[in-house]
Design an enzyme around this catalytic site. Structure first.
Site, PDB file in Angstrom:
ATOM      1  N   HIS A 135       6.275  -5.196   4.555  1.00 29.78           N
ATOM      2  CA  HIS A 135       6.618  -5.953   3.354  1.00 29.78           C
ATOM      3  C   HIS A 135       7.272  -5.029   2.328  1.00 29.78           C
ATOM      4  CE1 HIS A 135       3.184  -4.181   1.355  1.00 29.78           C
ATOM      5  NE2 HIS A 135       2.320  -4.719   2.214  1.00 29.78           N
ATOM      6  N   HIS A 179       5.960  -1.475   1.473  1.00 33.65           N
ATOM      7  CA  HIS A 179       6.335  -0.388   2.389  1.00 33.65           C
ATOM      8  C   HIS A 179       7.745   0.100   2.076  1.00 33.65           C
ATOM      9  CE1 HIS A 179       3.426  -2.827   4.902  1.00 33.65           C
ATOM     10  NE2 HIS A 179       2.819  -1.669   4.779  1.00 33.65           N
ATOM     11  N   CYS A 213     -16.022  -2.119   6.014  1.00 34.89           N
ATOM     12  CA  CYS A 213     -14.924  -3.041   5.719  1.00 34.89           C
ATOM     13  C   CYS A 213     -13.780  -2.726   6.671  1.00 34.89           C
ATOM     14  CB  CYS A 213     -14.440  -2.918   4.277  1.00 34.89           C
ATOM     15  SG  CYS A 213     -12.992  -3.975   3.988  1.00 34.89           S
ATOM     16  N   CYS A 259     -10.412  -2.026   4.871  1.00 33.89           N
ATOM     17  CA  CYS A 259     -10.223  -0.657   4.360  1.00 33.89           C
ATOM     18  C   CYS A 259     -10.438   0.392   5.438  1.00 33.89           C
ATOM     19  CB  CYS A 259     -11.215  -0.355   3.242  1.00 33.89           C
ATOM     20  SG  CYS A 259     -11.087  -1.398   1.800  1.00 33.89           S
ATOM     21  N   CYS A 319     -16.360  -5.917  -0.606  1.00 31.26           N
ATOM     22  CA  CYS A 319     -15.406  -4.803  -0.607  1.00 31.26           C
ATOM     23  C   CYS A 319     -14.818  -4.620  -1.995  1.00 31.26           C
ATOM     24  CB  CYS A 319     -14.291  -5.087   0.395  1.00 31.26           C
ATOM     25  SG  CYS A 319     -12.840  -4.061   0.120  1.00 31.26           S
ATOM     26  N   HIS A 368     -11.069  -7.131  -0.155  1.00 31.87           N
ATOM     27  CA  HIS A 368     -11.017  -7.804   1.155  1.00 31.87           C
ATOM     28  C   HIS A 368     -12.109  -8.867   1.222  1.00 31.87           C
ATOM     29  CE1 HIS A 368      -8.855  -3.995   2.269  1.00 31.87           C
ATOM     30  NE2 HIS A 368      -8.009  -4.941   2.626  1.00 31.87           N
ATOM     31  N   LYS A 425      -0.644 -10.278  -5.492  1.00 36.10           N
ATOM     32  CA  LYS A 425      -0.709  -9.087  -4.649  1.00 36.10           C
ATOM     33  C   LYS A 425       0.117  -9.316  -3.383  1.00 36.10           C
ATOM     34  CE  LYS A 425      -4.036  -6.127  -2.238  1.00 36.10           C
ATOM     35  NZ  LYS A 425      -5.424  -5.827  -1.924  1.00 36.10           N
ATOM     36  N   LYS A 470       0.017  -8.117   3.763  1.00 36.41           N
ATOM     37  CA  LYS A 470       0.572  -8.621   5.005  1.00 36.41           C
ATOM     38  C   LYS A 470      -0.087  -9.923   5.433  1.00 36.41           C
ATOM     39  CE  LYS A 470       0.123  -4.403   6.581  1.00 36.41           C
ATOM     40  NZ  LYS A 470       0.174  -3.151   7.344  1.00 36.41           N
TER      41      LYS A 470
HETATM   42 ZN   LIG Z   1     -11.920  -3.485   2.074  1.00 38.69          ZN
END
Ligand SMILES: [Zn+2]
Length: 471
Positions: free
Chosen positions: A15, A18, A122, A125, A134, A138, A288, A291
């Protein structure tokens, strides 16, 4: 200078976030190359992440297939984004990676021990937390994990890291990020788990040397890419001997790069990177970019719709050194039309037209330079301030357009016109040179339009994007 980006996991296509890191690294690489410095610019993909395994399971395709497909999409950004990386490492495919990870592992053996571990993991992460949810947002519940793991004596390196980062031998930029790392170190370091059971990893990843029931923690594996990709004499050249080794990373992975990675290197007795530049995040339409969230701005789609110059220019001219930036297509279009079609394109075409009309196309002797650009650009890039660097180039465009209005060559006598147009041609040629790291294809078009000894009227250098075009 050895310049690296982080290697993203490949559970989905790339995306715009990156693209930001890749374009920033590309500007640094091109800038230092044109100064005559040897440069190695490296990027790649983290193929061994558990997230890739879970994404493949969710999609019902073999892990290898999903990883190959998405890694190809990352490598395929090279053409559309005009990237000039010298090396692309895929951690599941590069022949030097696995043996390299094993070598680093063995070199740190004196700091490794096994321990029974219970914690909450997680997967988003790829790390443990004392409790949920998290902290990085997440949504999937943290997984309780109870197993025997390998641990790394991270705690042992706290004082050395405080020294290195506090004293500036390992530069962490911007300053707020350095302070964040120092505060984290001052609070004390716990040892970290650096393996997981091969069963939990579904057999994907690099087995721990001598303990095939465990695979190497994916972060350990991924961080090592900065040295494992350097095969043959490249390791000595670019890691042992190179004076400047710069990692570009996003703010979410600062701890891994500024704490875990240098500690691993200290333990292994290897040289450290010299600088870590931390960029903030992009949002798209206020949300945010991720992906999985479905609103990911796809850099290739944007390049197809608006062209690479407009996309690179937005990333470089609008994203601040500190603070998140919000992307919208309207902002990209407005910025491109104002700066590229309006400011630069208009300047070059006016100059070419006037040289054609008043001087029969003959380029007059170069006049006085209008604004000094090279040094401000260099200083801004030494600070990793891409927006300031792009702004410094833009001052010359603004000065040159102002100069046209001020001197009004069409009202001057022949000698006055020659002087003014000499100055303007000189400015346009300087722009072609100074723009190259930022907009390589546009710079080549500018150079072609104002190069040579005779100028002719050229096609518009940049399309107007805002006029009835929609992707
Ligand atoms: Zn996380």
């Amino acid at each position: 200078m050895y310049i690296t980006t982080t290697i993203p996991y490949v559970n989905a296509r790339p995306h715009l976030g990156h693209a930001l890191e890749l374009v920033q690294a590309d500007v640094l690489a091109r800038h230092h190359r044109r100064r005559g410095e040897p440069v190695r610019f490296q990027t790649g993909t983290d193929d061994n992440s558990l997230k890739n395994v879970l994404a493949a399971e969710a999609a019902g395709v073999p892990v290898r297939e999903l990883v190959d497909r998405n890694a190809a999409a990352f490598e395929g950004l090279r053409g559309p984004l005009d990237l000039s990386f010298d090396s692309f490492i895929r951690t599941s495919a590069h022949p030097g990676h696995r043996p390299g990870v094993e070598r680093v592992w063995r070199a740190t053996a004196h700091d490794l021990y096994t321990r029974h571990y219970e914690g909450l993991y997680c997967v988003g992460c790829e790390q443990f937390y004392p409790q949920g949810p998290c902290p990085d947002g997440h949504e999937a519940p943290l997984q309780p994990v109870s197993e025997v793991n390998w641990f790394f004596r991270l705690s042992r390196y706290r004082d050395a890291l405080l020294d290195l980062i506090g004293g500036g031998r390992l530069r962490v930029e911007p300053a707020a990020r350095r302070n964040e790392v120092l505060a984290f170190l001052r609070a004390g370091l716990d040892d970290i788990s650096v393996s997981r059971s091969a069963a939990r990893a579904r057999g994907w990843g690099i087995p721990v040397p001598g303990d095939p029931g465990q695979v190497v923690y994916v972060w350990w594996d991924a961080l090592a890419n900065y040295v494992t990709a350097l095969g043959g004499g490249d390791y000595e050249r670019w890691w042992e001997r190179e004076a400047r080794k710069v990692h570009l990373v996003g703010k979410g992975v600062i701890r891994f790069h500024a704490v875990y990675w240098p500690a691993m290197l200290l333990s292994a007795g290897l040289p450290l990177p010299t600088a870590i530049f931390v960029h903030d995040y992009l949002t798209a339409d206020g949300r945010k970019i991720s992906k999985s969230s479905g609103n990911a701005a796809d850099p290739v789609t944007l390049v197809d719709a608006y062209g690479v110059d407009a996309v690179r220019w937005w990333l470089l001219r609008e994203v601040p050194r500190v603070g998140d930036a919000d992307f919208t297509e309207a902002r990209l279009v407005a910025r491109a039309d104002q700066d590229l079609a309006g400011g630069l394109g208009n300047l070059v075409s006016r100059v070419a037209v006037m040289v054609g009309r008043f001087l029969d196309g003959h380029v007059p002797p170069a006049g006085e330079p209008l604004a000094e650009v090279a040094e401000p650009v260099h200083e801004a890039l030494e600070d990793f301030d891409f927006r300031r660097a792009a702004g410094a180039v833009w001052r010359l465009v603004a000065e040159a357009n102002k100069f046209v209005e001020l001197t009004r060559p069409w009202q001057q006598d022949t000698a006055g016109r020659e002087r003014s147009l000499g100055t303007l041609v000189h400015a346009c040629r300087a722009l072609a040179v100074q723009l190259e790291p930022f907009l390589p294809t546009a710079a080549a078009r500018v150079a072609a339009a104002v190069g040579g000894t005779r100028l002719s009227r050229s096609e518009p250098l940049f399309p107007r994007l805002g006029e009835g075009r929609a992707p």
